[in-house]
Design a protein around this motif. Structure first.
Motif, short mmCIF file in Angstrom:
data_model
loop_
_atom_site.label_atom_id
_atom_site.label_comp_id
_atom_site.label_asym_id
_atom_site.label_seq_id
_atom_site.Cartn_x
_atom_site.Cartn_y
_atom_site.Cartn_z
N CYS A 191 -6.88 -9.22 -18.20
CA CYS A 191 -7.42 -7.87 -17.97
C CYS A 191 -7.35 -7.49 -16.50
N GLN A 192 -7.58 -8.45 -15.60
CA GLN A 192 -7.49 -8.17 -14.17
C GLN A 192 -6.05 -7.84 -13.79
N SER A 193 -5.09 -8.55 -14.35
CA SER A 193 -3.68 -8.26 -14.08
C SER A 193 -3.31 -6.85 -14.52
N GLU A 194 -3.77 -6.45 -15.69
CA GLU A 194 -3.50 -5.11 -16.20
C GLU A 194 -4.14 -4.05 -15.30
N LEU A 195 -5.36 -4.28 -14.86
CA LEU A 195 -6.04 -3.35 -13.97
C LEU A 195 -5.29 -3.23 -12.64
N ASP A 196 -4.82 -4.35 -12.11
CA ASP A 196 -4.07 -4.34 -10.86
C ASP A 196 -2.78 -3.54 -10.99
N LYS A 197 -2.10 -3.67 -12.12
CA LYS A 197 -0.86 -2.90 -12.36
C LYS A 197 -1.16 -1.41 -12.38
N GLN A 198 -2.24 -1.02 -13.05
CA GLN A 198 -2.60 0.39 -13.13
C GLN A 198 -2.95 0.96 -11.76
N GLN A 199 -3.68 0.20 -10.96
CA GLN A 199 -4.08 0.67 -9.63
C GLN A 199 -2.88 0.77 -8.71
N LYS A 200 -1.95 -0.17 -8.83
CA LYS A 200 -0.77 -0.16 -7.98
C LYS A 200 0.12 1.03 -8.31
N ALA A 201 0.24 1.37 -9.58
CA ALA A 201 1.08 2.49 -9.99
C ALA A 201 0.49 3.83 -9.57
N GLY A 202 -0.83 3.93 -9.49
CA GLY A 202 -1.46 5.21 -9.21
C GLY A 202 -1.69 5.53 -7.75
N GLY A 203 -1.61 4.56 -6.88
CA GLY A 203 -1.98 4.81 -5.49
C GLY A 203 -0.84 4.54 -4.53
N GLY A 204 -1.18 4.53 -3.26
CA GLY A 204 -0.22 4.16 -2.24
C GLY A 204 0.42 5.31 -1.49
N TYR A 205 0.09 6.55 -1.81
CA TYR A 205 0.67 7.67 -1.10
C TYR A 205 -0.18 7.99 0.12
N ASN A 206 0.41 7.84 1.29
CA ASN A 206 -0.32 8.07 2.53
C ASN A 206 -0.18 9.53 2.93
N ARG A 207 -1.13 10.34 2.52
CA ARG A 207 -1.08 11.77 2.80
C ARG A 207 -1.12 12.04 4.31
N ARG A 208 -1.86 11.23 5.04
CA ARG A 208 -2.01 11.45 6.47
C ARG A 208 -0.67 11.31 7.19
N GLY A 209 0.19 10.42 6.71
CA GLY A 209 1.48 10.19 7.36
C GLY A 209 2.61 11.00 6.77
N SER A 210 2.33 11.86 5.81
CA SER A 210 3.35 12.65 5.14
C SER A 210 3.78 13.83 6.00
N LYS A 211 5.08 14.08 6.05
CA LYS A 211 5.56 15.23 6.82
C LYS A 211 5.03 16.54 6.24
N ASP A 212 4.89 16.62 4.92
CA ASP A 212 4.37 17.82 4.29
C ASP A 212 2.98 18.17 4.82
N SER A 213 2.12 17.15 4.98
CA SER A 213 0.76 17.42 5.44
C SER A 213 0.76 17.82 6.92
N GLN A 214 1.76 17.38 7.67
CA GLN A 214 1.81 17.73 9.09
C GLN A 214 2.33 19.14 9.30
N LEU A 215 3.09 19.65 8.33
CA LEU A 215 3.65 20.99 8.46
C LEU A 215 2.67 22.08 8.05
N ARG A 216 1.62 21.73 7.35
CA ARG A 216 0.69 22.74 6.85
C ARG A 216 -0.39 23.05 7.85
#
Length: 88
Positions: free
Chosen positions: A63-88
């Protein structure tokens, strides 16, 4: 070296802040308290070695392995470092 309106060291400050955020998020996800003897998801027995190794464990390995897979797939986008966020 400053670029545009940024202060000297602004890039390093942004990197440091991103790392601090990631560390705080990881620490907040660590289990605490008394370990369970059975998984709260599937009710499978949690081995004693796992309960002793990870204080406050609540899920079996599967169950922990499955939870880790779900969390890894859903996250990881660094909005602060995104060029899109810097242009707005």
């Amino acid at each position: 070296m400053a670029s545009g309106w940024a202060n000297d060291g602004a890039v390093q400050e942004q990197i440091d802040s991103s790392i601090e955020d990631a560390i705080a998020r990881a620490r907040s996800q660590l289990p605490t308290g008394e370990s369970l003897t059975h998984c709260e998801e599937c009710a499978a027995s949690i081995p004693l070695a796992r309960r002793e190794a990870i204080k406050g464990v609540r899920l079996c390995v599967a169950c922990q392995s499955e939870l880790d897979k779900q969390q890894k797939a859903g996250g990881g986008y660094n909005r602060r470092g995104s060029k899109d966020s810097q242009l707005r």
